[in-house]
Design a protein around this motif. Sequence first.
Motif, PDB file in Angstrom:
ATOM      1  N   HIS B  31       0.818  -1.213   0.000  1.00 38.33           N
ATOM      2  CA  HIS B  31       0.000   0.000   0.000  1.00 38.33           C
ATOM      3  C   HIS B  31       0.851   1.260   0.000  1.00 38.33           C
ATOM      4  O   HIS B  31       0.475   2.260  -0.585  1.00 38.33           O
ATOM      5  N   GLU B  32       1.996   1.211   0.685  1.00 34.84           N
ATOM      6  CA  GLU B  32       2.764   2.443   0.848  1.00 34.84           C
ATOM      7  C   GLU B  32       3.766   2.704  -0.261  1.00 34.84           C
ATOM      8  O   GLU B  32       3.866   3.829  -0.735  1.00 34.84           O
ATOM      9  N   ILE B  33       4.528   1.672  -0.644  1.00 35.95           N
ATOM     10  CA  ILE B  33       5.516   1.950  -1.703  1.00 35.95           C
ATOM     11  C   ILE B  33       5.144   1.226  -2.991  1.00 35.95           C
ATOM     12  O   ILE B  33       5.759   1.458  -4.038  1.00 35.95           O
ATOM     13  N   GLY B  34       4.124   0.383  -2.949  1.00 38.73           N
ATOM     14  CA  GLY B  34       3.667  -0.297  -4.171  1.00 38.73           C
ATOM     15  C   GLY B  34       4.223  -1.705  -4.291  1.00 38.73           C
ATOM     16  O   GLY B  34       5.275  -2.035  -3.724  1.00 38.73           O
ATOM     17  N   TYR B  35       3.518  -2.511  -5.041  1.00 45.00           N
ATOM     18  CA  TYR B  35       3.874  -3.919  -5.198  1.00 45.00           C
ATOM     19  C   TYR B  35       5.215  -4.094  -5.901  1.00 45.00           C
ATOM     20  O   TYR B  35       6.057  -4.884  -5.471  1.00 45.00           O
ATOM     21  N   GLN B  36       5.417  -3.334  -6.984  1.00 40.68           N
ATOM     22  CA  GLN B  36       6.638  -3.524  -7.785  1.00 40.68           C
ATOM     23  C   GLN B  36       7.899  -3.230  -6.981  1.00 40.68           C
ATOM     24  O   GLN B  36       8.891  -3.944  -7.107  1.00 40.68           O
ATOM     25  N   LYS B  37       7.853  -2.181  -6.161  1.00 37.79           N
ATOM     26  CA  LYS B  37       9.074  -1.770  -5.451  1.00 37.79           C
ATOM     27  C   LYS B  37       9.343  -2.590  -4.189  1.00 37.79           C
ATOM     28  O   LYS B  37      10.437  -2.543  -3.640  1.00 37.79           O
ATOM     29  N   THR B  38       8.347  -3.299  -3.699  1.00 40.51           N
ATOM     30  CA  THR B  38       8.533  -4.082  -2.473  1.00 40.51           C
ATOM     31  C   THR B  38       9.318  -5.363  -2.788  1.00 40.51           C
ATOM     32  O   THR B  38       9.020  -6.042  -3.758  1.00 40.51           O
ATOM     33  N   THR B  39      10.315  -5.640  -1.949  1.00 41.70           N
ATOM     34  CA  THR B  39      11.055  -6.897  -2.121  1.00 41.70           C
ATOM     35  C   THR B  39      10.834  -7.771  -0.890  1.00 41.70           C
ATOM     36  O   THR B  39      10.446  -7.278   0.180  1.00 41.70           O
ATOM     37  N   VAL B  40      11.089  -9.065  -1.067  1.00 46.19           N
ATOM     38  CA  VAL B  40      10.985  -9.979   0.070  1.00 46.19           C
ATOM     39  C   VAL B  40      11.994  -9.554   1.143  1.00 46.19           C
ATOM     40  O   VAL B  40      11.720  -9.640   2.356  1.00 46.19           O
ATOM     41  N   ALA B  41      13.151  -9.027   0.717  1.00 44.00           N
ATOM     42  CA  ALA B  41      14.158  -8.548   1.677  1.00 44.00           C
ATOM     43  C   ALA B  41      13.604  -7.399   2.533  1.00 44.00           C
ATOM     44  O   ALA B  41      13.860  -7.336   3.740  1.00 44.00           O
ATOM     45  N   ASP B  42      12.824  -6.491   1.917  1.00 37.59           N
ATOM     46  CA  ASP B  42      12.202  -5.387   2.683  1.00 37.59           C
ATOM     47  C   ASP B  42      11.297  -5.949   3.778  1.00 37.59           C
ATOM     48  O   ASP B  42      11.306  -5.482   4.916  1.00 37.59           O
ATOM     49  N   ILE B  43      10.486  -6.911   3.381  1.00 35.55           N
ATOM     50  CA  ILE B  43       9.516  -7.491   4.315  1.00 35.55           C
ATOM     51  C   ILE B  43      10.256  -8.180   5.456  1.00 35.55           C
ATOM     52  O   ILE B  43       9.938  -7.993   6.640  1.00 35.55           O
ATOM     53  N   ALA B  44      11.291  -8.941   5.103  1.00 39.87           N
ATOM     54  CA  ALA B  44      12.085  -9.655   6.106  1.00 39.87           C
ATOM     55  C   ALA B  44      12.730  -8.666   7.076  1.00 39.87           C
ATOM     56  O   ALA B  44      12.649  -8.827   8.300  1.00 39.87           O
ATOM     57  N   ARG B  45      13.327  -7.606   6.519  1.00 37.88           N
ATOM     58  CA  ARG B  45      14.029  -6.616   7.352  1.00 37.88           C
ATOM     59  C   ARG B  45      13.056  -5.963   8.352  1.00 37.88           C
ATOM     60  O   ARG B  45      13.360  -5.845   9.532  1.00 37.88           O
ATOM     61  N   ALA B  46      11.882  -5.583   7.862  1.00 42.28           N
ATOM     62  CA  ALA B  46      10.896  -4.939   8.734  1.00 42.28           C
ATOM     63  C   ALA B  46      10.475  -5.868   9.881  1.00 42.28           C
ATOM     64  O   ALA B  46      10.106  -5.400  10.957  1.00 42.28           O
ATOM     65  N   LEU B  47      10.539  -7.160   9.625  1.00 45.73           N
ATOM     66  CA  LEU B  47      10.130  -8.133  10.652  1.00 45.73           C
ATOM     67  C   LEU B  47      11.326  -8.670  11.447  1.00 45.73           C
ATOM     68  O   LEU B  47      11.161  -9.584  12.266  1.00 45.73           O
ATOM     69  N   LYS B  48      12.502  -8.107  11.169  1.00 50.69           N
ATOM     70  CA  LYS B  48      13.752  -8.588  11.782  1.00 50.69           C
ATOM     71  C   LYS B  48      13.910 -10.101  11.587  1.00 50.69           C
ATOM     72  O   LYS B  48      14.198 -10.850  12.527  1.00 50.69           O
ATOM     73  N   MET B  49      13.665 -10.520  10.366  1.00 50.78           N
ATOM     74  CA  MET B  49      13.800 -11.934   9.987  1.00 50.78           C
ATOM     75  C   MET B  49      14.796 -12.014   8.844  1.00 50.78           C
ATOM     76  O   MET B  49      15.077 -11.021   8.191  1.00 50.78           O
ATOM     77  N   SER B  50      15.247 -13.230   8.569  1.00 52.00           N
ATOM     78  CA  SER B  50      16.044 -13.413   7.350  1.00 52.00           C
ATOM     79  C   SER B  50      15.077 -13.654   6.190  1.00 52.00           C
ATOM     80  O   SER B  50      13.992 -14.214   6.398  1.00 52.00           O
ATOM     81  N   PRO B  51      15.447 -13.242   4.979  1.00 55.40           N
ATOM     82  CA  PRO B  51      14.595 -13.561   3.826  1.00 55.40           C
ATOM     83  C   PRO B  51      14.329 -15.066   3.742  1.00 55.40           C
ATOM     84  O   PRO B  51      13.222 -15.483   3.404  1.00 55.40           O
ATOM     85  N   ALA B  52      15.332 -15.892   4.103  1.00 59.11           N
ATOM     86  CA  ALA B  52      15.146 -17.352   4.050  1.00 59.11           C
ATOM     87  C   ALA B  52      13.977 -17.777   4.933  1.00 59.11           C
ATOM     88  O   ALA B  52      13.216 -18.686   4.589  1.00 59.11           O
ATOM     89  N   ASN B  53      13.822 -17.081   6.044  1.00 57.14           N
ATOM     90  CA  ASN B  53      12.729 -17.410   6.965  1.00 57.14           C
ATOM     91  C   ASN B  53      11.368 -17.056   6.325  1.00 57.14           C
ATOM     92  O   ASN B  53      10.411 -17.811   6.430  1.00 57.14           O
ATOM     93  N   VAL B  54      11.331 -15.892   5.649  1.00 59.19           N
ATOM     94  CA  VAL B  54      10.097 -15.523   4.939  1.00 59.19           C
ATOM     95  C   VAL B  54       9.775 -16.599   3.899  1.00 59.19           C
ATOM     96  O   VAL B  54       8.626 -17.034   3.765  1.00 59.19           O
ATOM     97  N   TYR B  55      10.823 -17.050   3.200  1.00 52.78           N
ATOM     98  CA  TYR B  55      10.604 -18.056   2.140  1.00 52.78           C
ATOM     99  C   TYR B  55      10.152 -19.407   2.705  1.00 52.78           C
ATOM    100  O   TYR B  55       9.654 -20.240   1.960  1.00 52.78           O
ATOM    101  N   ARG B  56      10.325 -19.627   4.006  1.00 53.02           N
ATOM    102  CA  ARG B  56       9.794 -20.857   4.615  1.00 53.02           C
ATOM    103  C   ARG B  56       8.256 -20.835   4.566  1.00 53.02           C
ATOM    104  O   ARG B  56       7.611 -21.878   4.541  1.00 53.02           O
ATOM    105  N   PHE B  57       7.688 -19.609   4.598  1.00 52.91           N
ATOM    106  CA  PHE B  57       6.224 -19.488   4.641  1.00 52.91           C
ATOM    107  C   PHE B  57       5.617 -19.245   3.250  1.00 52.91           C
ATOM    108  O   PHE B  57       4.516 -19.693   2.976  1.00 52.91           O
ATOM    109  N   PHE B  58       6.346 -18.501   2.439  1.00 53.66           N
ATOM    110  CA  PHE B  58       5.844 -18.171   1.091  1.00 53.66           C
ATOM    111  C   PHE B  58       6.996 -18.356   0.119  1.00 53.66           C
ATOM    112  O   PHE B  58       8.053 -17.752   0.314  1.00 53.66           O
TER     113      PHE B  58
END
Lengths: 207, 207
Positions: B31-58
């Motif tokens: 919603h804030e920066i848009g779908y195209q600009k969002t990366t899995v790394a951004d999401i992981a960082r905001a959650l203080k997770m590793s991207p690998a951990n995000v990829y365990r779920f999606f």
Amino acid sequence: MQPDDSLPTVADESAPTTRCRILATANTFFHEIGYQKTTVADIARALKMSPANVYRFFDSKKAINEAVLERLIGEVEALVAAIADRAGLTPTERLVTAIESLHGHSMDRYERYPRIHEMVEAAMGESWDVCRHHVARVTAVFERIIREGVRTGEFDTPDPALAAGCVHVGVIRYTHPLLVGQPVLPPVPPLQAMIDFLLRSLAPRRG
Amino acid sequence: MQPDDSLPTVADESAPTTRCRILATANTFFHEIGYQKTTVADIARALKMSPANVYRFFDSKKAINEAVLERLIGEVEALVAAIADRAGLTPTERLVTAIESLHGHSMDRYERYPRIHEMVEAAMGESWDVCRHHVARVTAVFERIIREGVRTGEFDTPDPALAAGCVHVGVIRYTHPLLVGQPVLPPVPPLQAMIDFLLRSLAPRRG
């Protein structure tokens, strides 16, 4: 006799040609690399012109997009208007043929040039008037067909202009450049079923 | 008693929570920066997770988008289904209210989150099934309302499922996230006029 302001003067004689070359080149770029990636500098370079020279004809990329769209749109409008005037068709046949032709034209363009979406999206954001005028002109043709059908007793509606707007909006799923590329599978009815549904709303009531 | 497969087992207990946090964070980024600009790394960082951990779920950004969309879409479907079941309304009133509610929801979302378009566009290209299932579920609710109207004699149609598809497609200009933001000005009829036009197609014929 007054001079006609809408005709180019002698000094402008070369102008329409250069204008047309700019539009043809822009059209090629928009189709091939997309609207967003095309720059006025790209267009100028391809025409061996300076960008300043391009800006003499169009003051922005937006203005170029508007003119390219108006040309594309003009073709569709001419097609639909010709159907409304075609001899030997009933008003129902004219309406059906006009809708099928809008759909066919839109599908064909989508299949050949998927990037056209980008141009249309840009136009919906930046040049909404071009889109609105196009909708108005196609709807006016639908209205002409519906009025003729009311005259022959084939259609019954208190407000042909409003009915024309409803028919046009009712088939947008099958004609709008942003939607036409999506597969028409159940529960989306085939176009013919949708046309029948809309025609039923226009049918005279018995009793 | 058989264990219910749809419920998480004890070992999975933390999974839904992490899944939900990923989706909520992704939703905010989209919603804030848009779908195209969002990366899995951004999401992981905001959650203080590793991207690998995000990829365990999606397993991809596409899978995250699908889940975010399914959640948004689920809200709309629940709203429409509740209207179909609301006591004290005639089938016509239910159909009108359901359409108005789809329109209102879509407008509201567009006004608050114009970037939602990007997500929907991505979904139309990458996750067409999510969109198609949503259309199928909303159309199924319309069909339920129309069948009830046929039973009470308020509607007359040989094929309620097809009619439901036509009504849903007929209001797409007012409900589709890619179109709802465009101003409804003549010749585009106001939503109420379009609904009346569609209802006229469903009305019983006299005589």
